[in-house]
Scaffold this motif. Structure first.
Motif, mmCIF file in Angstrom:
data_model
loop_
_atom_site.group_PDB
_atom_site.id
_atom_site.type_symbol
_atom_site.label_atom_id
_atom_site.label_comp_id
_atom_site.label_asym_id
_atom_site.label_seq_id
_atom_site.Cartn_x
_atom_site.Cartn_y
_atom_site.Cartn_z
ATOM 1 N N ILE B 88 0.736 -1.124 0.086
ATOM 2 C CA ILE B 88 0.035 0.033 0.052
ATOM 3 C C ILE B 88 0.794 1.311 0.056
ATOM 4 O O ILE B 88 0.353 2.438 0.304
ATOM 5 C CB ILE B 88 -1.143 0.079 1.032
ATOM 6 C CG1 ILE B 88 -0.217 0.003 2.534
ATOM 7 C CG2 ILE B 88 -2.044 -0.893 1.106
ATOM 8 C CD1 ILE B 88 -1.149 0.173 3.636
ATOM 9 N N LEU B 138 12.220 -7.144 2.923
ATOM 10 C CA LEU B 138 11.969 -7.205 4.139
ATOM 11 C C LEU B 138 10.945 -8.280 4.694
ATOM 12 O O LEU B 138 11.244 -9.031 5.532
ATOM 13 C CB LEU B 138 11.511 -5.706 5.120
ATOM 14 C CG LEU B 138 12.508 -4.692 4.898
ATOM 15 C CD1 LEU B 138 11.942 -3.427 5.732
ATOM 16 C CD2 LEU B 138 13.874 -5.162 5.735
ATOM 17 N N ASN B 145 5.928 -7.492 8.122
ATOM 18 C CA ASN B 145 4.554 -7.139 7.640
ATOM 19 C C ASN B 145 4.687 -5.812 6.367
ATOM 20 O O ASN B 145 5.302 -4.700 6.940
ATOM 21 C CB ASN B 145 3.570 -6.373 8.863
ATOM 22 C CG ASN B 145 2.210 -6.261 8.245
ATOM 23 O OD1 ASN B 145 2.050 -5.823 7.128
ATOM 24 N ND2 ASN B 145 1.365 -6.756 9.043
ATOM 25 N N ILE B 147 2.351 -4.377 4.589
ATOM 26 C CA ILE B 147 1.401 -3.312 4.976
ATOM 27 C C ILE B 147 2.182 -2.134 5.590
ATOM 28 O O ILE B 147 1.990 -0.887 5.131
ATOM 29 C CB ILE B 147 0.029 -3.751 5.420
ATOM 30 C CG1 ILE B 147 -0.412 -4.898 4.885
ATOM 31 C CG2 ILE B 147 -0.846 -2.464 5.567
ATOM 32 C CD1 ILE B 147 -1.524 -5.579 5.517
ATOM 33 N N LEU B 148 2.823 -2.338 6.722
ATOM 34 C CA LEU B 148 3.307 -1.408 7.465
ATOM 35 C C LEU B 148 4.555 -0.847 7.122
ATOM 36 O O LEU B 148 4.513 0.400 6.955
ATOM 37 C CB LEU B 148 3.281 -2.006 8.939
ATOM 38 C CG LEU B 148 2.174 -2.514 9.820
ATOM 39 C CD1 LEU B 148 2.435 -2.866 11.088
ATOM 40 C CD2 LEU B 148 1.230 -0.990 9.827
ATOM 41 N N SER B 149 5.237 -1.589 6.767
ATOM 42 C CA SER B 149 6.602 -1.130 6.188
ATOM 43 C C SER B 149 6.561 -0.302 4.835
ATOM 44 O O SER B 149 6.958 0.700 4.652
ATOM 45 C CB SER B 149 7.763 -2.103 5.916
ATOM 46 O OG SER B 149 7.037 -3.096 5.115
ATOM 47 N N LEU B 151 3.880 1.315 4.073
ATOM 48 C CA LEU B 151 3.008 2.713 4.271
ATOM 49 C C LEU B 151 4.128 3.434 5.091
ATOM 50 O O LEU B 151 4.020 4.780 4.629
ATOM 51 C CB LEU B 151 1.758 2.312 5.328
ATOM 52 C CG LEU B 151 1.227 3.693 5.327
ATOM 53 C CD1 LEU B 151 0.002 3.862 4.316
ATOM 54 C CD2 LEU B 151 0.706 3.964 6.580
ATOM 55 N N MET B 152 4.917 3.105 5.740
ATOM 56 C CA MET B 152 5.862 3.970 6.653
ATOM 57 C C MET B 152 6.753 4.594 5.454
ATOM 58 O O MET B 152 7.065 5.881 5.814
ATOM 59 C CB MET B 152 6.736 3.252 7.537
ATOM 60 C CG MET B 152 5.912 2.682 8.814
ATOM 61 S SD MET B 152 5.152 4.296 9.678
ATOM 62 C CE MET B 152 3.516 3.454 10.293
ATOM 63 N N LEU B 153 7.243 3.823 4.568
ATOM 64 C CA LEU B 153 7.939 4.447 3.322
ATOM 65 C C LEU B 153 7.315 5.449 2.773
ATOM 66 O O LEU B 153 8.147 6.370 2.089
ATOM 67 C CB LEU B 153 8.712 3.435 2.464
ATOM 68 C CG LEU B 153 9.437 2.370 3.464
ATOM 69 C CD1 LEU B 153 9.686 1.320 2.294
ATOM 70 C CD2 LEU B 153 10.614 3.136 3.654
ATOM 71 N N TYR B 155 5.615 7.973 3.982
ATOM 72 C CA TYR B 155 5.846 9.473 4.705
ATOM 73 C C TYR B 155 7.570 9.684 4.464
ATOM 74 O O TYR B 155 7.736 10.930 4.474
ATOM 75 C CB TYR B 155 5.505 9.134 6.243
ATOM 76 C CG TYR B 155 4.151 8.978 6.517
ATOM 77 C CD1 TYR B 155 3.178 9.926 6.543
ATOM 78 C CD2 TYR B 155 3.534 7.662 6.776
ATOM 79 C CE1 TYR B 155 1.904 9.960 6.798
ATOM 80 C CE2 TYR B 155 2.392 7.464 7.006
ATOM 81 C CZ TYR B 155 1.609 8.742 7.021
ATOM 82 O OH TYR B 155 0.060 8.592 7.467
ATOM 83 N N VAL B 156 8.409 8.634 4.550
ATOM 84 C CA VAL B 156 9.635 8.993 4.227
ATOM 85 C C VAL B 156 9.937 9.594 3.012
ATOM 86 O O VAL B 156 10.468 10.270 2.662
ATOM 87 C CB VAL B 156 10.518 7.877 4.481
ATOM 88 C CG1 VAL B 156 12.016 7.905 4.348
ATOM 89 C CG2 VAL B 156 10.254 6.949 5.890
ATOM 90 N N LEU B 159 8.772 13.129 2.798
ATOM 91 C CA LEU B 159 9.683 14.022 3.543
ATOM 92 C C LEU B 159 10.959 14.064 2.698
ATOM 93 O O LEU B 159 11.578 15.266 2.582
ATOM 94 C CB LEU B 159 10.137 13.585 4.905
ATOM 95 C CG LEU B 159 9.054 13.690 5.739
ATOM 96 C CD1 LEU B 159 9.060 12.999 6.898
ATOM 97 C CD2 LEU B 159 8.672 15.134 6.250
ATOM 98 N N PHE B 160 11.393 13.228 2.021
ATOM 99 C CA PHE B 160 12.791 13.248 1.155
ATOM 100 C C PHE B 160 12.353 14.260 0.005
ATOM 101 O O PHE B 160 13.388 15.072 -0.326
ATOM 102 C CB PHE B 160 12.916 11.917 0.608
ATOM 103 C CG PHE B 160 14.195 11.700 -0.214
ATOM 104 C CD1 PHE B 160 15.392 12.086 0.447
ATOM 105 C CD2 PHE B 160 14.242 11.490 -1.486
ATOM 106 C CE1 PHE B 160 16.682 12.087 -0.159
ATOM 107 C CE2 PHE B 160 15.402 11.399 -2.071
ATOM 108 C CZ PHE B 160 16.712 11.772 -1.669
ATOM 109 N N PHE B 283 -2.865 6.227 -3.381
ATOM 110 C CA PHE B 283 -3.767 5.624 -2.578
ATOM 111 C C PHE B 283 -5.153 5.427 -3.079
ATOM 112 O O PHE B 283 -5.999 4.274 -3.153
ATOM 113 C CB PHE B 283 -4.239 6.440 -1.239
ATOM 114 C CG PHE B 283 -2.945 6.487 -0.493
ATOM 115 C CD1 PHE B 283 -2.751 5.296 0.399
ATOM 116 C CD2 PHE B 283 -2.365 7.588 -0.121
ATOM 117 C CE1 PHE B 283 -1.455 5.350 1.110
ATOM 118 C CE2 PHE B 283 -1.127 7.891 0.623
ATOM 119 C CZ PHE B 283 -0.851 6.573 1.264
#
Lengths: 308, 358
Positions: B88, B138, B145, B147-149, B151-153, B155-156, B159-160, B283
């Motif tokens: 995602i 990973l 998981n 889904i979480l990794s 999605l977190m990327l 945001y990263v 910001l980048f 999304f």
């Protein structure tokens, strides 16, 4: 670092950790019942906007807190109806709850952008709050902090010390066997999702009524997802959720202080820290299969349709 | 009163075809209710949302511009979702693709000629692939998981990009605005029919991608592997299909297409890098993938529908004065309706009375 500063930092870490803790505890109960609700972010942001709006319209932050809880709970029922009554895919439905929540909150909150918010006043317990270092941290906090601690104890006690908690875990580990024993799987899961929604709503209310008393679009900024990661990190044990939430609270606050100190790292890199920390933590936890498998609810994410 | 699901012996072909249409109808009905609650005449609102943008040629071009990234990303996601890999983070892969491809015209503006654009597109795909490889590796290596990794990327990546356009890649002649230098003419993706509107070749890429992926999924062994491992990992392993390879392959396909979407958007529609280059395409593409029933050809149609919801949002903002946030609400309702209607494919729904002897 001065003494006062350490005191202040402890206090802010708690404020940053509380919404994560509350949302993750709610999701922990949901997942213990075998349901994976990825809509935490959506329920949280709905709680944030509803809480803010209700506080503005009524003039009372407490009405805001209540409204946030109700909003999260009502919103979660949408997820429950689809996944439990219509047996839809839990991952996709949770995602759509998040997408809808972010959209709906943006629409509701549009007229509140820039309005100064109402802040829930802290409860200072006289005497005890004078204790050096930890006094303010433990006894001069906003009411939702106390609720979060109480909630941790209650969730732990419920899951591991009550019959209903045992039933909840049975449903999460093997819905087929639980159903055969006459347990009403769907009803229990509805209640669990409702509780998770209420918690996510409260966590969102904390953001818009305590943490930063204002409405900003998408103000949850991924905290709902971090809460989901915390549940995995905690391997579905309430006490570890506390540890995880405070660890992330500390990372968040460390990033703010680093920015304030003018450390020569671009602010964007510091802002990325909590997200990167989440990934690192997930990798560390999940590479240890024995530890994760022991407490993972065996039916997690699998739809259940009672056979007639 | 309660709802009971009765499993059908075979998935219903009728509802497979009907469920997306049913979902659209439900969404339109709920949309009408929502507009009525906002105090707008529902039929006018729905008209300006879903019909008006289709009445003019330039606006159809705009539709194709918005549909291109949605289709490209969603086609890639369908491969992931079919194999039960929940990527995602396409929004992040889109951004990283855009950054990787833009590096050429921004860092080497003097390098010009016909080679620039192909190089940018390839770099964009590689950028998206590299970023998608992180959650894939990973997951395959550490069981993390995805889904979480993924999605977190996102945001990263956001910001980048923000850091790049405010810092090292800021336009030296840009009066301190947070944007990169404008791409030179050779770095701009050409328009398909520049006489009538701005639609660029991104839409052509989307159609080609949909056809190629459709063929791969339905007519090749690799496609079969992906489907089998998605439906039953155990059966797939008995057949000797590699789980690890499939996880990584599907993520790389999705990343490549999201990256291509990103660089096409930047080079075709925007012409420079800005702090925000996507109104959440990554999304919305999830909705497109499901509305298209994870079938690349269905996704083309679904991408056009969702693109319409973006355009309609802009139109309704101007003509009716409703917030363009309404589009996001529409999109959320649509995904809910699609998922609910898909239940009808596998189950018959029976409304049971309140009291029943067991």
């Amino acid at each position: 670092m001065s003494f006062e500063m350490a005191e202040a930092i402890l206090l802010t870490i708690a404020t940053a950790a509380t919404p994560l803790l509350i949302a993750a505890l709610g999701e922990l109960v949901v997942e213990r019942s075998g349901v994976l609700n990825l809509g935490v972010e959506g329920m949280m942001v709905m709680g944030a906007v509803t809480g803010f709006a209700a506080a503005q319209l009524s003039g009372s932050p407490w009405i805001g807190v209540l409204a946030a809880i109700v909003a999260g709970a009502v919103f979660s029922m949408l997820f429950a109806f689809l996944t439990l009554s219509l047996a839809t895919n839990q991952v996709a439905t949770g995602l759509s709850l998040t997408i809808l929540g972010l959209g709906l909150s943006g629409m509701i909150g549009e007229s509140f952008i820039g309005t100064p918010g109402l802040k829930l006043q802290s409860w200072v317990i006289p005497g005890l709050s004078e204790i050096p270092l930890v006094g303010k941290f433990l006894f001069a906090q906003d009411p939702i902090f106390y609720i979060s601690i109480l909630l941790t104890i209650c969730v732990w006690w419920f899951i591991f010390r009550t019959r209903a908690g045992l039933t909840l875990r049975a449903v999460g580990d093997s819905h087929g066997s639980a159903h055969a024993l006459g347990i009403r799987v769907i009803r229990i899961r509805y209640l669990a999702v409702l509780f998770g929604g209420a918690c996510a709503g409260l966590a969102g209310g904390q953001l818009s009524l305590v943490y930063t008393p204002q409405w900003v679009e998408n103000m949850t900024a991924g905290r709902g997802w971090i809460a989901l990661a915390l549940v995995v990190f905690a391997s579905w044990l309430p006490w570890r959720v506390v540890a995880g939430a405070y660890l992330f609270g500390a990372v968040t606050i460390a990033q703010f202080h680093a920015q304030a100190q003018g450390i020569a790292i671009p602010s964007q890199f510091l802002s990325a820290l909590p997200y990167l920390a989440t990934i690192v933590v997930l990798v560390l936890i999940s590479s240890n299969r024995r530890m994760t498998m022991r407490n993972t609810p065996a039916s997690l994410g699998k739809p259940f349709v009672p056979e007639r | 009163m309660r709802i009971e699901l009765v499993r059908r012996p075979n998935p219903s072909a009728l509802y497979s075809a009907l469920s997306p249409l049913l979902a659209l109808a439900i969404t339109a009905a709920l949309g009408a209710v929502m507009f009525a609650l906002l105090g707008k005449a529902p039929h006018l609102a729905l008209y300006s949302y879903f019909i008006e943008p289709l009445t003019e040629v330039w606006s159809i071009h705009e539709l194709l511009i918005k549909a291109a990234p949605l289709i490209l990303i969603a086609v890639g996601l369908s491969v992931c979702f079919l194999s039960n890999n929940w990527n995602i983070g396409a929004e992040g892969q889109f951004i990283m693709g855009a950054i990787a491809g833009s590096a050429l015209p921004i860092l080497a503006p003097d390098f010009q000629g016909p080679l620039v654009l192909p190089a940018m597109l390839i770099m964009g795909m590689l950028g998206g692939m590299a970023y998608a490889a992180i959650p894939a590796v990973l997951k395959a290596r550490f069981n993390t998981n995805e889904i979480l990794s993924s999605l977190m990327l996102v945001y990263v990546a956001q910001l980048f990009l923000d850091w790049l356009v405010r810092g090292p890649w800021r336009n030296p002649e840009g009066f301190n605005f947070p944007e990169s230098r404008n791409f030179h003419a050779d770095a701009i993706l050409p328009e398909i029919m520049s006489s009538s509107g701005r639609a660029h070749y991104g839409f052509v890429f989307a159609i080609i991608a949909a056809l190629v992926v459709w063929f791969t999924l339905n007519r090749t062994l690799k496609g079969f592997e992906i489907r089998v491992l998605g439906q039953s990992p155990r059966a797939g392993r008995f057949a000797g299909f590699s789980y690890t390879t499939t996880v990584i392959t599907t993520f790389l396909i999705a990343g490549a297409l999201a990256g291509l979407a990103g660089i096409s958007e930047v080079s075709g529609a925007i012409g420079q890098l800005r702090p925000v280059i996507s109104p959440g395409y990554g999304f919305t593409a999830i909705i497109v993938a499901f509305l298209g029933r994870l079938n690349p050809l269905g996704i083309v149609a679904a991408g056009l529908v969702l693109a319409l919801s973006y355009l309609g949002g802009e139109a309704a903002q101007i003509t009716l004065g409703v917030s363009n946030k309404v589009s996001n609400v529409f999109q959320g309702i649509l995904l809910f309706s699609v998922l609910a209607c898909d239940t009808l494919i596998h189950y018959r729904i029976r409304i049971a009375g309140p009291a029943r002897a067991e």
